[in-house]
Design a protein around this motif. Structure first.
Motif, PDB file in Angstrom:
ATOM      1  N   GLU A   1       4.204   6.024  -5.178  1.00  0.00           N
ATOM      2  CA  GLU A   1       4.239   6.140  -6.634  1.00  0.00           C
ATOM      3  C   GLU A   1       3.216   7.157  -7.129  1.00  0.00           C
ATOM      4  OE1 GLU A   1       3.869   2.306  -8.491  1.00  0.00           O
ATOM      5  OE2 GLU A   1       5.707   1.574  -7.564  1.00  0.00           O
ATOM      6  N   GLU A   2       2.017   7.132  -6.552  1.00  0.00           N
ATOM      7  CA  GLU A   2       0.980   8.088  -6.956  1.00  0.00           C
ATOM      8  C   GLU A   2       1.386   9.514  -6.587  1.00  0.00           C
ATOM      9  OE1 GLU A   2      -3.640   9.191  -5.980  1.00  0.00           O
ATOM     10  OE2 GLU A   2      -3.000   7.117  -5.727  1.00  0.00           O
ATOM     11  N   MET A   3       1.919   9.703  -5.389  1.00  0.00           N
ATOM     12  CA  MET A   3       2.363  11.039  -4.972  1.00  0.00           C
ATOM     13  C   MET A   3       3.480  11.542  -5.879  1.00  0.00           C
ATOM     14  SD  MET A   3       2.349  10.666  -0.805  1.00  0.00           S
ATOM     15  CE  MET A   3       3.063  12.305  -0.544  1.00  0.00           C
ATOM     16  N   THR A   4       4.386  10.657  -6.264  1.00  0.00           N
ATOM     17  CA  THR A   4       5.494  11.041  -7.147  1.00  0.00           C
ATOM     18  C   THR A   4       4.962  11.458  -8.510  1.00  0.00           C
ATOM     19  OG1 THR A   4       7.013   9.563  -5.986  1.00  0.00           O
ATOM     20  CG2 THR A   4       7.642  10.242  -8.209  1.00  0.00           C
ATOM     21  N   ARG A   5       4.044  10.684  -9.072  1.00  0.00           N
ATOM     22  CA  ARG A   5       3.436  11.048 -10.368  1.00  0.00           C
ATOM     23  C   ARG A   5       2.743  12.402 -10.283  1.00  0.00           C
ATOM     24  NH1 ARG A   5       1.993   5.619 -10.555  1.00  0.00           N
ATOM     25  NH2 ARG A   5      -0.086   6.117  -9.765  1.00  0.00           N
ATOM     26  N   ASP A   6       1.979  12.607  -9.200  1.00  0.00           N
ATOM     27  CA  ASP A   6       1.267  13.881  -9.031  1.00  0.00           C
ATOM     28  C   ASP A   6       2.235  15.059  -8.946  1.00  0.00           C
ATOM     29  OD1 ASP A   6      -1.125  12.506  -9.014  1.00  0.00           O
ATOM     30  OD2 ASP A   6      -1.452  12.710  -6.850  1.00  0.00           O
ATOM     31  N   LEU A   7       3.297  14.897  -8.178  1.00  0.00           N
ATOM     32  CA  LEU A   7       4.275  15.979  -8.024  1.00  0.00           C
ATOM     33  C   LEU A   7       4.953  16.288  -9.354  1.00  0.00           C
ATOM     34  CD1 LEU A   7       5.768  18.015  -6.248  1.00  0.00           C
ATOM     35  CD2 LEU A   7       7.366  16.175  -5.636  1.00  0.00           C
ATOM     36  N   LYS A   8       5.373  15.251 -10.063  1.00  0.00           N
ATOM     37  CA  LYS A   8       6.032  15.459 -11.355  1.00  0.00           C
ATOM     38  C   LYS A   8       5.096  16.154 -12.342  1.00  0.00           C
ATOM     39  CE  LYS A   8       9.421  11.732 -11.299  1.00  0.00           C
ATOM     40  NZ  LYS A   8       9.827  10.466 -11.961  1.00  0.00           N
ATOM     41  N   ALA A   9       3.829  15.758 -12.338  1.00  0.00           N
ATOM     42  CA  ALA A   9       2.861  16.384 -13.243  1.00  0.00           C
ATOM     43  C   ALA A   9       2.625  17.843 -12.864  1.00  0.00           C
ATOM     44  CB  ALA A   9       1.541  15.608 -13.217  1.00  0.00           C
TER      45      ALA A   9
ATOM     46  N   HIS B   1      10.898  21.005  -4.862  1.00  0.00           N
ATOM     47  CA  HIS B   1       9.455  20.805  -4.856  1.00  0.00           C
ATOM     48  C   HIS B   1       9.181  19.623  -3.939  1.00  0.00           C
ATOM     49  CE1 HIS B   1       8.992  23.522  -8.262  1.00  0.00           C
ATOM     50  NE2 HIS B   1      10.096  22.962  -8.726  1.00  0.00           N
ATOM     51  N   ALA B   2       8.089  19.683  -3.186  1.00  0.00           N
ATOM     52  CA  ALA B   2       7.784  18.616  -2.234  1.00  0.00           C
ATOM     53  C   ALA B   2       6.285  18.366  -2.169  1.00  0.00           C
ATOM     54  CB  ALA B   2       8.303  18.987  -0.850  1.00  0.00           C
ATOM     55  N   LYS B   3       5.951  17.140  -1.818  1.00  0.00           N
ATOM     56  CA  LYS B   3       4.555  16.755  -1.598  1.00  0.00           C
ATOM     57  C   LYS B   3       4.546  15.830  -0.391  1.00  0.00           C
ATOM     58  CE  LYS B   3       0.550  14.743  -3.936  1.00  0.00           C
ATOM     59  NZ  LYS B   3      -0.313  15.905  -4.069  1.00  0.00           N
TER      60      LYS B   3
ATOM     61  N   LEU C   1       6.798  11.779   2.452  1.00  0.00           N
ATOM     62  CA  LEU C   1       7.240  12.988   1.775  1.00  0.00           C
ATOM     63  C   LEU C   1       7.947  12.614   0.483  1.00  0.00           C
ATOM     64  CD1 LEU C   1       7.473  16.113   2.268  1.00  0.00           C
ATOM     65  CD2 LEU C   1       9.710  15.637   3.289  1.00  0.00           C
ATOM     66  N   ILE C   2       7.585  13.296  -0.596  1.00  0.00           N
ATOM     67  CA  ILE C   2       8.262  13.150  -1.884  1.00  0.00           C
ATOM     68  C   ILE C   2       9.015  14.446  -2.139  1.00  0.00           C
ATOM     69  CG2 ILE C   2       8.007  12.739  -4.363  1.00  0.00           C
ATOM     70  CD1 ILE C   2       7.054  10.393  -2.644  1.00  0.00           C
TER      71      ILE C   2
ATOM     72  N   TYR D   1       0.835  -1.192   0.000  1.00  0.00           N
ATOM     73  CA  TYR D   1       0.000   0.000   0.000  1.00  0.00           C
ATOM     74  C   TYR D   1       0.875   1.249   0.000  1.00  0.00           C
ATOM     75  CZ  TYR D   1      -2.967   3.650   1.988  1.00  0.00           C
ATOM     76  OH  TYR D   1      -3.620   4.836   2.230  1.00  0.00           O
ATOM     77  N   LEU D   2       1.906   1.266   0.839  1.00  0.00           N
ATOM     78  CA  LEU D   2       2.811   2.408   0.906  1.00  0.00           C
ATOM     79  C   LEU D   2       3.479   2.641  -0.438  1.00  0.00           C
ATOM     80  CD1 LEU D   2       4.367   4.620   2.394  1.00  0.00           C
ATOM     81  CD2 LEU D   2       6.002   2.862   3.096  1.00  0.00           C
ATOM     82  N   GLU D   3       3.949   1.578  -1.069  1.00  0.00           N
ATOM     83  CA  GLU D   3       4.597   1.721  -2.372  1.00  0.00           C
ATOM     84  C   GLU D   3       3.649   2.351  -3.388  1.00  0.00           C
ATOM     85  OE1 GLU D   3       6.399  -1.258  -5.722  1.00  0.00           O
ATOM     86  OE2 GLU D   3       6.808  -1.725  -3.617  1.00  0.00           O
TER      87      GLU D   3
END
Length: 110
Positions: free
Chosen positions: A15-23, A92-94, A82-83, A9-11
């Motif tokens: 991954e979703e947070m990383t995609r969102d931040l990059k976008a 940049h951070a999320k 934290l990403i 679940y954490l992974e």
């Protein structure tokens, strides 16, 4: 079994947070990000400081500038994940809060 499910679940969350931040940032393909987590904000703060010793000088210099504000935000918001996406323009951070009782804390993925 619970620990394995929480880790998967954490992974997915990271991954979703990383995609969102990059976008959000419009980051180019292949840009390096860092995913950190802990069971609570204290462990996340520890992971943040531990990460510094594994970075090159340039990235360390960028992150060192932002750490006080990141730590303050982590505690104020109660984040435990934290990403980070360092760029030439800054950092940049999320952040977020994810229940992680069974997952070992103080982790960093690059």
């Amino acid at each position: 079994m619970q620990t394995v499910m929480e880790a998967l679940y954490l992974e997915d969350v990271l991954e979703e947070m990383t995609r969102d931040l990059k976008a959000t940032v419009g980051a180019p393909e292949g840009v390096r990000t860092y995913a950190l987590w802990g069971v609570d904000p204290f462990e996340l703060e520890t992971a943040l400081y531990d990460m510094l010793k594994h970075l090159g000088r340039e990235e360390r210099d960028v992150l060192r500038w932002y750490i006080p504000d990141l730590v303050e935000t982590v505690y104020r918001e109660g984040y435990n994940v934290l990403i980070l996406l360092p760029t030439g323009e800054g950092l940049h951070a999320k952040g977020g809060s994810v229940p992680l009782a069974g997952v070992p804390g103080n982790r960093v993925f690059a």
